[in-house]
Each structure stands twice: as structure tokens, then as C-alpha cells.
Design a protein around this motif. Structure first.
Motif, PDB file in Angstrom:
ATOM      1  N   VAL A 107       7.060   4.891  -0.830  1.00 11.48           N
ATOM      2  CA  VAL A 107       5.663   4.537  -1.108  1.00 11.48           C
ATOM      3  C   VAL A 107       5.438   3.038  -0.955  1.00 11.48           C
ATOM      4  N   VAL A 108       4.349   2.702  -0.317  1.00 11.19           N
ATOM      5  CA  VAL A 108       3.928   1.299  -0.211  1.00 11.19           C
ATOM      6  C   VAL A 108       2.555   1.153  -0.859  1.00 11.19           C
ATOM      7  N   ILE A 109       2.411   0.147  -1.715  1.00 12.09           N
ATOM      8  CA  ILE A 109       1.088  -0.206  -2.259  1.00 12.09           C
ATOM      9  C   ILE A 109       0.650  -1.504  -1.585  1.00 12.09           C
ATOM     10  N   VAL A 110      -0.535  -1.503  -1.009  1.00 15.33           N
ATOM     11  CA  VAL A 110      -1.124  -2.762  -0.535  1.00 15.33           C
ATOM     12  C   VAL A 110      -2.268  -3.091  -1.483  1.00 15.33           C
ATOM     13  N   HIS A 111      -2.020  -4.072  -2.357  1.00 11.89           N
ATOM     14  CA  HIS A 111      -3.006  -4.420  -3.377  1.00 11.89           C
ATOM     15  C   HIS A 111      -4.026  -5.406  -2.799  1.00 11.89           C
ATOM     16  N   GLN A 112      -5.298  -5.133  -3.040  1.00 10.51           N
ATOM     17  CA  GLN A 112      -6.404  -5.963  -2.533  1.00 10.51           C
ATOM     18  C   GLN A 112      -6.357  -6.061  -1.009  1.00 10.51           C
ATOM     19  N   ALA A 113      -6.376  -4.884  -0.388  1.00  8.76           N
ATOM     20  CA  ALA A 113      -6.256  -4.794   1.064  1.00  8.76           C
ATOM     21  C   ALA A 113      -7.365  -5.547   1.797  1.00  8.76           C
ATOM     22  N   HIS A 114      -8.492  -5.814   1.100  1.00  8.49           N
ATOM     23  CA  HIS A 114      -9.582  -6.573   1.741  1.00  8.49           C
ATOM     24  C   HIS A 114      -9.160  -7.997   2.070  1.00  8.49           C
ATOM     25  N   LYS A 115      -8.017  -8.442   1.512  1.00  9.33           N
ATOM     26  CA  LYS A 115      -7.532  -9.795   1.802  1.00  9.33           C
ATOM     27  C   LYS A 115      -6.776  -9.874   3.136  1.00  9.33           C
ATOM     28  N   MET A 116      -6.558  -8.733   3.782  1.00  8.21           N
ATOM     29  CA  MET A 116      -5.803  -8.740   5.038  1.00  8.21           C
ATOM     30  C   MET A 116      -6.543  -9.532   6.110  1.00  8.21           C
ATOM     31  N   THR A 117      -5.807 -10.342   6.845  1.00  6.47           N
ATOM     32  CA  THR A 117      -6.402 -11.032   7.988  1.00  6.47           C
ATOM     33  C   THR A 117      -6.668  -9.987   9.073  1.00  6.47           C
ATOM     34  N   HIS A 118      -7.394 -10.413  10.114  1.00  3.35           N
ATOM     35  CA  HIS A 118      -7.739  -9.502  11.202  1.00  3.35           C
ATOM     36  C   HIS A 118      -6.468  -8.904  11.829  1.00  3.35           C
ATOM     37  N   SER A 119      -5.498  -9.755  12.110  1.00  6.35           N
ATOM     38  CA  SER A 119      -4.276  -9.238  12.755  1.00  6.35           C
ATOM     39  C   SER A 119      -3.444  -8.397  11.791  1.00  6.35           C
ATOM     40  N   ALA A 120      -3.483  -8.728  10.504  1.00  8.10           N
ATOM     41  CA  ALA A 120      -2.776  -7.906   9.512  1.00  8.10           C
ATOM     42  C   ALA A 120      -3.387  -6.503   9.473  1.00  8.10           C
ATOM     43  N   ALA A 121      -4.719  -6.439   9.513  1.00  9.71           N
ATOM     44  CA  ALA A 121      -5.408  -5.143   9.488  1.00  9.71           C
ATOM     45  C   ALA A 121      -5.049  -4.328  10.735  1.00  9.71           C
ATOM     46  N   ASN A 122      -4.962  -5.002  11.868  1.00 13.27           N
ATOM     47  CA  ASN A 122      -4.571  -4.291  13.099  1.00 13.27           C
ATOM     48  C   ASN A 122      -3.160  -3.727  13.001  1.00 13.27           C
ATOM     49  N   ALA A 123      -2.265  -4.517  12.408  1.00 11.76           N
ATOM     50  CA  ALA A 123      -0.882  -4.062  12.248  1.00 11.76           C
ATOM     51  C   ALA A 123      -0.834  -2.846  11.318  1.00 11.76           C
ATOM     52  N   LEU A 124      -1.645  -2.879  10.254  1.00 14.64           N
ATOM     53  CA  LEU A 124      -1.664  -1.751   9.316  1.00 14.64           C
ATOM     54  C   LEU A 124      -2.234  -0.509   9.987  1.00 14.64           C
ATOM     55  N   LEU A 125      -3.214  -0.715  10.848  1.00 15.69           N
ATOM     56  CA  LEU A 125      -3.842   0.403  11.548  1.00 15.69           C
ATOM     57  C   LEU A 125      -2.798   1.180  12.355  1.00 15.69           C
ATOM     58  N   LYS A 126      -1.910   0.447  13.007  1.00 13.40           N
ATOM     59  CA  LYS A 126      -0.843   1.088  13.783  1.00 13.40           C
ATOM     60  C   LYS A 126      -0.008   1.995  12.891  1.00 13.40           C
ATOM     61  N   THR A 127       0.350   1.482  11.715  1.00 11.09           N
ATOM     62  CA  THR A 127       1.145   2.280  10.773  1.00 11.09           C
ATOM     63  C   THR A 127       0.375   3.524  10.335  1.00 11.09           C
ATOM     64  N   LEU A 128      -0.929   3.352  10.118  1.00 10.80           N
ATOM     65  CA  LEU A 128      -1.751   4.482   9.672  1.00 10.80           C
ATOM     66  C   LEU A 128      -1.905   5.533  10.768  1.00 10.80           C
ATOM     67  N   GLU A 129      -1.881   5.074  12.010  1.00  8.17           N
ATOM     68  CA  GLU A 129      -2.080   6.002  13.130  1.00  8.17           C
ATOM     69  C   GLU A 129      -0.866   6.866  13.402  1.00  8.17           C
ATOM     70  N   GLU A 130       0.289   6.456  12.870  1.00  9.97           N
ATOM     71  CA  GLU A 130       1.510   7.231  13.106  1.00  9.97           C
ATOM     72  C   GLU A 130       2.086   7.692  11.781  1.00  9.97           C
ATOM     73  N   PRO A 131       1.430   8.668  11.145  1.00 13.22           N
ATOM     74  CA  PRO A 131       1.921   9.115   9.836  1.00 13.22           C
ATOM     75  C   PRO A 131       3.312   9.732   9.939  1.00 13.22           C
ATOM     76  N   ASN A 132       4.144   9.420   8.938  1.00 13.31           N
ATOM     77  CA  ASN A 132       5.496   9.969   8.872  1.00 13.31           C
ATOM     78  C   ASN A 132       5.595  10.886   7.663  1.00 13.31           C
ATOM     79  N   ALA A 133       6.396  11.924   7.801  1.00 15.22           N
ATOM     80  CA  ALA A 133       6.611  12.808   6.664  1.00 15.22           C
ATOM     81  C   ALA A 133       7.253  12.014   5.535  1.00 15.22           C
ATOM     82  N   LYS A 134       6.874  12.313   4.325  1.00  6.38           N
ATOM     83  CA  LYS A 134       7.456  11.691   3.126  1.00  6.38           C
ATOM     84  C   LYS A 134       7.207  10.199   3.013  1.00  6.38           C
TER      85      LYS A 134
END
Ligand SMILES: [Zn+2]
Length: 299
Positions: A107-134
């Protein structure tokens, strides 16, 4: 659990028991409403080996590691500063990619995700687009409007808010006892942990001083101490704005000149806009300008 977190937790628990719990959860609500506490509770529950409820059992090996704060499959990403950078978000992809040390969920918690810079948000999007089991991601966010819609749309969103003032009042009395009787407390009922934080850090003295300065503001008031306080603690500027709003309302109620009140109201709006939008604003000058306008209106 804070009583107002009970309802969103119940809803998440229902989807968990039905096998519909989404791998990416977004907890949205005001700062100080308890989103991080809920996120941590959910993370512990996801890691717990007892999966009958979305609640940590406190008995299993995972729960023991959580209690010792050494669970290797839990990651909290947060920032004391203004932004969360791309490196911190890339670390999430690494963390998720490696197999779980305890063989269960990660499990990963990203606290106050609105603080992400533009490139940080893009990097997170990639992770979200490729969901992994568990693998689970829990985001908290004070203002969803500041998160890219592409991220919001890939998460299951829960709105976190207090449900009733009496409920919060009771909770505050339990935490703070008689200290919860402050004249300004009603203004922050939707952010109970903010109030608790002020007491825990001793900042409540400054809040009291600020409230008193604004509450007694009139044409003859000396505002130098108030300005000094805000220069020292600029994070309290928004609270000052709320006190001023209350003071203007009170003046209107007391029959102050409507035209003058309109000028004061506009001065506050201008000040808040400048404070949010002008980097490197001369806070002292801006505050003096605001207080001059207020003093003229509050005779
Ligand atoms: Zn457990």
C-alpha cells in the motif's frame, strides 16, 4: 475512529467485503477533517492478514509490524513543503514493482496529492494506468480541483466531511475538555483536527490573539501587533480572513454604513486574491492596506 469517518469507512468496507474495493482510492475533503487518519487506517486494514473486514485485527504478524512501524510493504509519501516532486512519485513505481516482503498486499499513501507538481502528477498517472494485483494506492486531497481530471477519473473517490456540529463539539470536548470553549471555535467546525493541532502545538495563543485583534478592530485600533503576528506566521492569513469576514458581518448587523462595509468587503477580497496569486507579495504593506480600509469602515 473519529465519528464522522465512520460513514465513509462503512461504505468502503461494504465494497471491500463484496470484492469491489478499487485499487486506487481518493479521499477528498478539507484540511483537518481526518483524511490522513482514515488513509492510515485503510492501509493497515489492507495489509492485515485477516480479511473478513476492512479493519486491522491487531493480532496478526502484519499488524504487529504496523504497530512497530516497521511494515516493509507500506509507503507514505508526503511533503511538509509546498510541493511533492517527481522523484518522490517515481519511488512509488519502484516500491510497487518489487514483490511484497510479507507476501501479501502493498500500500502507498500519497498525502495531500494536490501538492504534486505537473511532472509528478504525470508520473503517478502512469502508475495508475497499469494496475497491479495486490497493489493499492490511497490519495488524500484538500482540493480536488487542483488534481488533474485524468487522475481523479482513475480513482474511487470518497468525500470526507463532518456530518454535524454537535458531533464535532462532543469530540472536541473529549479531546480538549474546557479548552474547547473558545469564541472562534464555531468557525472551524468542519476542520476539527486543525483545532486540535493548534492546541497541541501551542499555536492556539496566536489564534486567540488574532481573533481578539480582529474582534475589537475599530477606527482607533492599533493593528501593529496583529501585522507582526501574521508576518511571523503567514500560514494564519486565511484564518485572519475568516475572522475579518465575521467582523464585517457583525458590523453590518450592528447597522454600519453599507457603502463603507462594501469597501471593506472589497478590500478583503482584493487582499486574499493578491495573497494567493502574487508570489513574493509584500505581506506587511498588503496587511496595512487591508487594515486601513477596515478601520475606515468599522467606526
Ligand atoms: Zn491483522
Amino acid at each position: 475512529m473519529m465519528p464522522w469517518l465512520e460513514r465513509p469507512w462503512q461504505q468502503l468496507n461494504t465494497s471491500f467485503k463484496a470484492g469491489r474495493f478499487h485499487h486506487a482510492q481518493l479521499l477528498a475533503g478539507l484540511q483537518g477533517v481526518g483524511k490522513l487518519a482514515l488513509a492510515k487506517g485503510l492501509a493497515d486494514a489492507i495489509l492485515c492478514e485477516n480479511t473478513s473486514e476492512l479493519l486491522a485485527c491487531g493480532q496478526c504478524k502484519s499488524c504487529a509490524l504496523i504497530a512497530a512501524q516497521t511494515h516493509p510493504d507500506k509507503l507514505l509519501v508526503s511533503s511538509e513543503g509546498a510541493t511533492i516532486g517527481v522523484d518522490e512519485i517515481r519511488a512509488i513505481a519502484d516500491f510497487i514493482y518489487h514483490s511484497a516482503q510479507q507476501g501479501g498486499n502493498k500500500v502507498v499513501i500519497v498525502h495531500q496529492a494536490h501538492k504534486m507538481t505537473h511532472s509528478a502528477a504525470n508520473a503517478l498517472l502512469k502508475t495508475l494506468e497499469e494496475p497491479n494485483a495486490k497493489r493499492f494506492l490511497i490519495l488524500t486531497c484538500d482540493d480536488v480541483a487542483q488534481l488533474p481530471a485524468t487522475i481523479v477519473s482513475r480513482c474511487a473517490k470518497s468525500d470526507i466531511a463532518v456530518q454535524s456540529e454537535p458531533q464535532v463539539r462532543t469530540w472536541l470536548m473529549q479531546q480538549l475538555g474546557d479548552y474547547a470553549e473558545q469564541p472562534w471555535i464555531n468557525l472551524f467546525m468542519s476542520q476539527p483536527l486543525k483545532i486540535e493541532h493548534w492546541f497541541e502545538t501551542g499555536q492556539v495563543e496566536q489564534i486567540n490573539q488574532l481573533f481578539h485583534s480582529i474582534d475589537t478592530l475599530n477606527h482607533a485600533a492599533d493593528v501593529s501587533q496583529c501585522v507582526e503576528l501574521l508576518i511571523k506566521s503567514p500560514e494564519l492569513v486565511n484564518e485572519m480572513g475568516r475572522f475579518v469576514q465575521g467582523r464585517i458581518k457583525q458590523a453590518l448587523y450592528d447597522g454600519a454604513d453599507f457603502a463603507k462595509i462594501t469597501v471593506a468587503q472589497q478590500a478583503l477580497v482584493d487582499f486574499i486574491k493578491d495573497h494567493q496569486q502574487i508570489p513574493g507579495l509584500n505581506l506587511q504593506l498588503a496587511l496595512l492596506k487591508l487594515f486601513t480600509a477596515l478601520k475606515q469602515a468599522l467606526q
